[in-house]
Write a protein that holds these residues in place. Structure first.
Motif, PDB file in Angstrom:
ATOM      1  N   ASP A 132       0.815  -1.365  -0.209  1.00 55.84           N
ATOM      2  CA  ASP A 132       0.006   0.085   0.101  1.00 55.84           C
ATOM      3  C   ASP A 132       0.932   1.318  -0.142  1.00 55.84           C
ATOM      4  O   ASP A 132       0.535   2.097  -0.757  1.00 55.84           O
ATOM      5  CB  ASP A 132      -0.865   0.049   1.247  1.00 55.84           C
ATOM      6  CG  ASP A 132      -2.266  -0.649   1.018  1.00 55.84           C
ATOM      7  OD1 ASP A 132      -2.300  -1.069  -0.034  1.00 55.84           O
ATOM      8  OD2 ASP A 132      -2.889  -0.809   2.009  1.00 55.84           O
ATOM      9  N   LEU A 133       1.919   1.290   0.975  1.00 51.17           N
ATOM     10  CA  LEU A 133       2.685   2.362   1.185  1.00 51.17           C
ATOM     11  C   LEU A 133       3.572   2.775  -0.168  1.00 51.17           C
ATOM     12  O   LEU A 133       3.295   3.831  -0.549  1.00 51.17           O
ATOM     13  CB  LEU A 133       3.519   1.997   2.207  1.00 51.17           C
ATOM     14  CG  LEU A 133       4.850   2.985   2.283  1.00 51.17           C
ATOM     15  CD1 LEU A 133       4.269   4.295   3.328  1.00 51.17           C
ATOM     16  CD2 LEU A 133       5.967   2.453   2.758  1.00 51.17           C
ATOM     17  N   ILE A 134       3.953   1.796  -1.046  1.00 52.17           N
ATOM     18  CA  ILE A 134       4.826   1.981  -1.805  1.00 52.17           C
ATOM     19  C   ILE A 134       3.860   2.452  -3.279  1.00 52.17           C
ATOM     20  O   ILE A 134       4.313   3.098  -4.026  1.00 52.17           O
ATOM     21  CB  ILE A 134       5.884   0.983  -2.266  1.00 52.17           C
ATOM     22  CG1 ILE A 134       5.276  -0.240  -2.727  1.00 52.17           C
ATOM     23  CG2 ILE A 134       6.752   0.789  -1.389  1.00 52.17           C
ATOM     24  CD1 ILE A 134       6.275  -1.334  -2.938  1.00 52.17           C
ATOM     25  N   THR A 135       2.884   1.727  -3.100  1.00 59.13           N
ATOM     26  CA  THR A 135       1.806   2.157  -4.261  1.00 59.13           C
ATOM     27  C   THR A 135       1.667   3.775  -4.269  1.00 59.13           C
ATOM     28  O   THR A 135       1.704   4.443  -5.118  1.00 59.13           O
ATOM     29  CB  THR A 135       0.531   1.113  -4.318  1.00 59.13           C
ATOM     30  OG1 THR A 135       0.832  -0.131  -4.118  1.00 59.13           O
ATOM     31  CG2 THR A 135      -0.292   1.521  -5.527  1.00 59.13           C
ATOM     32  N   ARG A 136       1.095   4.091  -2.863  1.00 57.11           N
ATOM     33  CA  ARG A 136       0.826   5.531  -2.530  1.00 57.11           C
ATOM     34  C   ARG A 136       1.978   6.393  -3.114  1.00 57.11           C
ATOM     35  O   ARG A 136       1.961   7.348  -3.804  1.00 57.11           O
ATOM     36  CB  ARG A 136       0.293   5.651  -1.260  1.00 57.11           C
ATOM     37  CG  ARG A 136      -0.963   6.626  -0.999  1.00 57.11           C
ATOM     38  CD  ARG A 136      -1.213   6.855   0.189  1.00 57.11           C
ATOM     39  NE  ARG A 136      -1.219   5.426   1.151  1.00 57.11           N
ATOM     40  CZ  ARG A 136      -0.639   5.232   2.109  1.00 57.11           C
ATOM     41  NH1 ARG A 136       0.200   6.079   2.614  1.00 57.11           N
ATOM     42  NH2 ARG A 136      -0.580   4.267   3.023  1.00 57.11           N
ATOM     43  N   LYS A 137       3.135   5.910  -2.644  1.00 59.90           N
ATOM     44  CA  LYS A 137       4.227   6.672  -2.741  1.00 59.90           C
ATOM     45  C   LYS A 137       4.655   6.987  -4.211  1.00 59.90           C
ATOM     46  O   LYS A 137       4.788   8.004  -4.739  1.00 59.90           O
ATOM     47  CB  LYS A 137       5.583   5.988  -2.036  1.00 59.90           C
ATOM     48  CG  LYS A 137       6.633   7.144  -2.467  1.00 59.90           C
ATOM     49  CD  LYS A 137       7.869   6.639  -1.296  1.00 59.90           C
ATOM     50  CE  LYS A 137       9.020   7.604  -1.408  1.00 59.90           C
ATOM     51  NZ  LYS A 137      10.148   6.999  -1.717  1.00 59.90           N
ATOM     52  N   LYS A 138       4.594   5.781  -5.209  1.00 57.00           N
ATOM     53  CA  LYS A 138       4.646   5.785  -6.551  1.00 57.00           C
ATOM     54  C   LYS A 138       3.787   6.843  -7.082  1.00 57.00           C
ATOM     55  O   LYS A 138       4.074   7.741  -7.914  1.00 57.00           O
ATOM     56  CB  LYS A 138       4.407   4.264  -7.064  1.00 57.00           C
ATOM     57  CG  LYS A 138       5.129   4.284  -8.485  1.00 57.00           C
ATOM     58  CD  LYS A 138       5.202   2.763  -8.996  1.00 57.00           C
ATOM     59  CE  LYS A 138       5.528   2.919 -10.392  1.00 57.00           C
ATOM     60  NZ  LYS A 138       6.373   1.645 -10.532  1.00 57.00           N
ATOM     61  N   HIS A 139       2.509   6.664  -6.921  1.00 59.47           N
ATOM     62  CA  HIS A 139       1.382   7.484  -7.318  1.00 59.47           C
ATOM     63  C   HIS A 139       1.832   8.912  -7.199  1.00 59.47           C
ATOM     64  O   HIS A 139       1.949   9.727  -7.948  1.00 59.47           O
ATOM     65  CB  HIS A 139       0.046   7.083  -6.546  1.00 59.47           C
ATOM     66  CG  HIS A 139      -1.095   7.933  -7.087  1.00 59.47           C
ATOM     67  ND1 HIS A 139      -1.442   7.602  -8.560  1.00 59.47           N
ATOM     68  CD2 HIS A 139      -1.851   8.748  -6.842  1.00 59.47           C
ATOM     69  CE1 HIS A 139      -2.491   8.262  -8.766  1.00 59.47           C
ATOM     70  NE2 HIS A 139      -3.028   8.990  -7.836  1.00 59.47           N
ATOM     71  N   GLU A 140       2.083   9.408  -5.701  1.00 56.78           N
ATOM     72  CA  GLU A 140       2.388  10.635  -5.704  1.00 56.78           C
ATOM     73  C   GLU A 140       3.664  11.234  -6.310  1.00 56.78           C
ATOM     74  O   GLU A 140       3.457  12.331  -6.848  1.00 56.78           O
ATOM     75  CB  GLU A 140       2.948  10.727  -4.016  1.00 56.78           C
ATOM     76  CG  GLU A 140       1.454  11.131  -3.047  1.00 56.78           C
ATOM     77  CD  GLU A 140       1.944  10.576  -1.666  1.00 56.78           C
ATOM     78  OE1 GLU A 140       3.109  10.701  -1.541  1.00 56.78           O
ATOM     79  OE2 GLU A 140       0.870  10.480  -0.858  1.00 56.78           O
ATOM     80  N   SER A 141       4.727  10.299  -6.258  1.00 54.05           N
ATOM     81  CA  SER A 141       6.040  10.795  -7.112  1.00 54.05           C
ATOM     82  C   SER A 141       5.551  10.991  -8.551  1.00 54.05           C
ATOM     83  O   SER A 141       5.956  11.926  -9.391  1.00 54.05           O
ATOM     84  CB  SER A 141       6.740  10.116  -6.874  1.00 54.05           C
ATOM     85  OG  SER A 141       6.933   8.789  -7.631  1.00 54.05           O
ATOM     86  N   SER A 142       4.759  10.198  -9.010  1.00 53.08           N
ATOM     87  CA  SER A 142       4.221  10.435 -10.614  1.00 53.08           C
ATOM     88  C   SER A 142       3.485  11.384 -10.758  1.00 53.08           C
ATOM     89  O   SER A 142       3.665  12.440 -11.806  1.00 53.08           O
ATOM     90  CB  SER A 142       3.513   9.072 -11.000  1.00 53.08           C
ATOM     91  OG  SER A 142       2.155   9.285 -10.660  1.00 53.08           O
ATOM     92  N   ILE A 143       2.649  12.109  -9.901  1.00 52.73           N
ATOM     93  CA  ILE A 143       2.062  13.212  -9.847  1.00 52.73           C
ATOM     94  C   ILE A 143       3.178  14.510  -9.776  1.00 52.73           C
ATOM     95  O   ILE A 143       3.053  15.463 -10.551  1.00 52.73           O
ATOM     96  CB  ILE A 143       1.099  13.320  -8.784  1.00 52.73           C
ATOM     97  CG1 ILE A 143      -0.185  12.514  -8.721  1.00 52.73           C
ATOM     98  CG2 ILE A 143       0.689  14.826  -8.759  1.00 52.73           C
ATOM     99  CD1 ILE A 143      -1.273  12.436  -7.851  1.00 52.73           C
ATOM    100  N   LYS A 144       3.982  14.235  -8.767  1.00 51.81           N
ATOM    101  CA  LYS A 144       5.053  15.240  -8.816  1.00 51.81           C
ATOM    102  C   LYS A 144       5.888  15.576 -10.073  1.00 51.81           C
ATOM    103  O   LYS A 144       6.010  16.705 -10.507  1.00 51.81           O
ATOM    104  CB  LYS A 144       5.952  14.899  -7.671  1.00 51.81           C
ATOM    105  CG  LYS A 144       6.250  16.038  -6.960  1.00 51.81           C
ATOM    106  CD  LYS A 144       7.670  15.638  -5.622  1.00 51.81           C
ATOM    107  CE  LYS A 144       6.859  15.164  -4.734  1.00 51.81           C
ATOM    108  NZ  LYS A 144       7.985  14.245  -3.693  1.00 51.81           N
ATOM    109  N   LYS A 145       6.026  14.427 -10.452  1.00 52.07           N
ATOM    110  CA  LYS A 145       6.774  13.986 -11.971  1.00 52.07           C
ATOM    111  C   LYS A 145       6.296  14.870 -12.985  1.00 52.07           C
ATOM    112  O   LYS A 145       6.633  15.809 -13.683  1.00 52.07           O
ATOM    113  CB  LYS A 145       7.241  12.903 -12.388  1.00 52.07           C
ATOM    114  CG  LYS A 145       8.788  12.496 -11.984  1.00 52.07           C
ATOM    115  CD  LYS A 145       9.095  11.012 -12.751  1.00 52.07           C
ATOM    116  CE  LYS A 145       9.935  10.194 -11.755  1.00 52.07           C
ATOM    117  NZ  LYS A 145       9.289   8.773 -11.627  1.00 52.07           N
TER     118      LYS A 145
END
Ligand code: SF4
Ligand code: SF4
Lengths: 365, 370
Positions: B347-360
């Motif tokens: 869950d944690l890394i999915t969320r993190k990945k999602h956030e960073s892709s938004i950031k990107k």
């Protein structure tokens, strides 16, 4: 540069002598207390063995007193100790970042590395002066070990509890203050006399217990819950398989001095454990066999929990026990070991040996 | 200090005219060296029997025979040796002291043959052991010498042994090349478990294997001793679970030694455990790659894991915060607990990945405007 080092029994006195002679400034860590341990536990990997954690506590306390350089021994395997400083270095890096570590260990590539590290420590001192300083420090080490050994021999015979230890502590202080080799020797003899002149029960036939196992647990009383002293108070004569000067001679002086080595012990162990397994695993088995030869009544093997060489030794010791019919008990220590529980186990063991001894005597006479 | 083993134990000479049956315990170094052993012994004309996959019985036998404080992999070793009893003439129990230049392995590997010998002393149900030393620190003392010794102890002629050695080496090289292409090591090993003799594979299936992961899916490095992560019983089928979640798993086996060495070259001290170095080098290298997380599977009470795991964790946290999960496993570890932690981690890394892709995307947009 302010040097500090980890505690291990009387090592601090020996290193103080060495650094003092070389004119180096140093800050010994405060004596090990509960606080030291909890600091160490807090900052070390949970699964690390106990010595690493106590070391960490020592370093942090010494750094708070102004130390900026840590000197410690290393190694090239196969046991964890050789990698201690690397992990400790990483932890300190995250904590302070400006501490330097000087590791004394066999060189990885060529001997020059070792000398370069030594030079860092000795500064402008000549090799001759270094040799002299080492000789002086070693003299203190031998004297301390002799006194410690005697104390463990006499403790079970004292009529008033605690007297032997009082003299022993005084002796350590005396040797710490001694400034020449002659003083050291005088001090040693003087306190040895004083210890023997205490009111002691010389008629007593105590059970004899050999103490073996991992080096730090043997040398640092805190790491074994002061086992040697407790056993003495329980009425057992205790002898250890390893003393500091023997280790220094074997590992730092390449066995050059004529001091007891563990060569024999390792040889005895071969039928049971045919290769060294790092730490003092093979020695633990060999020393057990030596104790048996020398007529000891029982052996206690002490080590930090999860100690790899000692687990190997422990797995094999039942075979030795079966062959020789002598009780061997393994005790593991970690930060959760309580004093009360430990005492109960020691008491039960000493009781059992005494009963066994009495039964043996009555059979023959 | 040079560690050498001095005891020479020769098993009683070959009993009959037919070649002996050799047992291989499916534990510890098995996961690194099966092809070498199997090809060697089969080239000599021996039949090779592998102990079954770890099961409850093997676990119980191991736990009962070993000291309580030993790590689970060592306990299992006892169980696997015992499981071969009655099925083979000898069980092959190599004593690994050093498998590469200037390194050692964990002290327990050095002691394991004697530990099993002790157990056999107390339990007549243990099979006969074929013990040889693998000691790279001695001149010519690596695997070659060890296998030659094994062959000699079994009474084979030097010429036959030499042929066997060639076959073994070839098999092991093939296996390692395969691993470095990123193929799932369990699959590479499975070939060797099913049939012996080297069946030449025509080109690794690696490409297909990697492509199997859905694009955009999670990539997770799973680091741990091969006998931990590839043993389905021990790891509670961790790899299977991850794959079922569509995660692409990379292990340290896929990182070549040379690459691992480079990744650790900045550390002031070379790690002297060769298997530990594989894990450390693999981790530090993979931390530099685009991975979404790192799971370190440690054995409870394991010495090397306590040190290597700590360094990896610190690097993971220092470096741009690669999510890190330490799973410590012993015989009491429950499946439910592992599942919960795994889910939370995913869950944690999915969320993190999602956030960073938004950031990107934001950065990209900004870049476009600016
Ligand atoms: S001998 Fe035991 S306690 Fe000491 S470093 Fe090695 S594993 Fe740890
Ligand atoms: S490396 Fe760890 S898990 Fe493997 S045998 Fe050694 S202590 Fe056990």
């Amino acid at each position: 540069m302010k040097i500090t080092f980890p505690h291990m029994g009387n090592t601090a006195i020996v290193l103080k002598a060495l650094f003092g002679e070389l004119g180096l400034t140093f800050v010994p860590p405060p004596p090990i207390t509960k606080h030291t341990l909890s600091l160490g536990v807090q900052h070390s990997p949970e699964a690390a063995c106990l010595p690493l954690k106590i070391n960490m506590g020592n370093f942090i306390e010494a750094i708070e007193l102004g130390a900026d350089t840590i000197v410690m021994a290393g190694g090239v395997g196969p046991c964890r100790f050789g990698y201690y400083h690397q992990v400790q270095n990483e932890i300190l890096k995250d904590l302070y970042c400006e501490v330097k570590m000087v590791v004394l260990e066999p060189p990885d590539n060529h001997i020059g590395e070792f000398f370069a590290r030594m030079r860092l420590l000795t500064g402008t001192n000549s090799w001759w002066r270094l040799l002299k300083a080492m000789r002086f420090a070693f003299e203190k080490c031998v004297a301390l070990d002799m006194l410690e050994q005697e104390a463990s021999y006499l403790r079970c015979r004292e009529l008033k509890r605690g007297q032997v230890d009082r003299v022993y502590r005084k002796a350590c202080q005396g040797i710490d203050l001694a400034s020449t080799i002659k003083d050291v020797r005088w001090c040693r003899d003087e306190f040895m006399e004083e210890m023997r002149a205490l009111p002691l029960d010389w008629q007593k036939q105590p059970v004899k217990i050999g103490l073996t196992g991992e080096i730090y647990s043997l040398l640092e009383p805190y790491a074994s819950g002061h086992m040697e002293k407790h056993l003495g108070h329980l009425g057992a004569e205790v002898r250890r398989s390893l003393y500091l000067h023997e280790w220094i001679n074997e590992h730092l002086f390449m066995g050059l001095l004529r001091v007891r080595t563990h060569h024999q012990a390792r040889k005895l162990a071969v039928p049971y454990l045919s290769c060294q397994v790092g730490g003092h695993g093979q020695e633990a088995i060999g020393s057990t066999l030596e104790f048996i030869r020398n007529g000891f009544d029982g052996v206690i093997k002490v080590a930090p929990l999860t100690c790899m060489p000692e687990i190997v030794a422990q797995a094999i010791l039942p075979w030795v026990e079966k062959d020789h019919g002598i009780p061997v008990m393994t005790i593991y220590m970690d930060e959760q070991t309580g004093e009360a529980g430990l005492l109960t186990r020691l008491e039960a063991f000493v009781d059992m040996l005494e009963r066994k001894k009495r039964a043996g005597c009555s059979k023959w006479g | 200090m040079k560690i050498t083993s001095v005891l020479k134990i020769s098993p009683t000479a070959k009993r009959s005219q037919t070649s002996p049956v050799i047992g291989v315990p499916r534990a510890l170094s098995y996961f690194e060296y099966l092809p070498l052993w199997r090809a060697f012994f089969e080239a000599l004309g021996c039949r090779v029997v592998i102990s079954p996959e770890t099961n409850k019985k093997i676990l119980d036998d191991g736990v009962q025979a070993a000291v309580e404080e030993a790590c689970l992999p060592v306990k299992l070793y006892y169980g696997h040796v015992k499981a071969l009893s009655g099925k083979v003439d000898y069980v092959f129990v190599p004593r690994l002291i050093s498998v590469a230049k200037k390194t050692y392995v964990c002290p327990k590997f050095m002691g394991v043959p004697d530990m099993v010998r002790t157990a056999a002393h107390f339990d007549r149900h243990y099979p006969e052991l074929l013990i040889v030393d693998v000691n790279h620190r001695l001149r010519g003392g690596g695997w070659n010498q060890a296998l030659v010794n094994a062959g000699t102890q079994l009474g084979f002629a030097p010429a036959v042994i030499r042929r066997g050695l060639q076959a073994g080496r070839q098999a092991q090289d093939d296996f390692e090349v395969q691993l470095h292409t990123g193929i799932n090591p369990a699959m590479a090993l499975a070939d060797w478990e099913k049939r012996g003799r080297a069946i030449k594979r025509t080109g690794p299936k690696a490409g297909k294997d990697q492509a199997a992961a859905a694009p955009g899916g999670l990539v997770i490095a799973v680091i741990g001793h091969p006998y931990q992560i590839f043993d389905r019983f021990v790891s509670l089928n961790l790899l299977g679970k991850l794959q079922a979640e569509g995660v692409r798993v990379i292990t340290a086996s896929a990182v070549a030694d040379q690459v691992g060495r480079e990744a650790t070259s900045h550390l002031p001290k070379r790690l002297f455990w060769s298997f530990g170095q594989k894990l450390l080098g693999g981790s530090l290298h993979l931390l530099e790659q685009p991975i979404d997380g790192l799971i370190y599977v440690a054995a409870f009470g394991c010495g090397p894991d306590s040190m290597v795991g700590e360094i990896v964790e610190r690097h993971a946290k220092r470096a741009d915060q690669v999510p890190f999960l330490m799973l410590t496993i012993d015989e009491h570890t429950g499946e439910a607990g592992v599942n919960t932690r795994l889910e939370a981690f995913l869950d944690l890394i999915t969320r993190k990945k999602h956030e960073s892709s938004i950031k990107k995307t934001r950065i990209a947009i900004k870049g476009y405007r600016g």
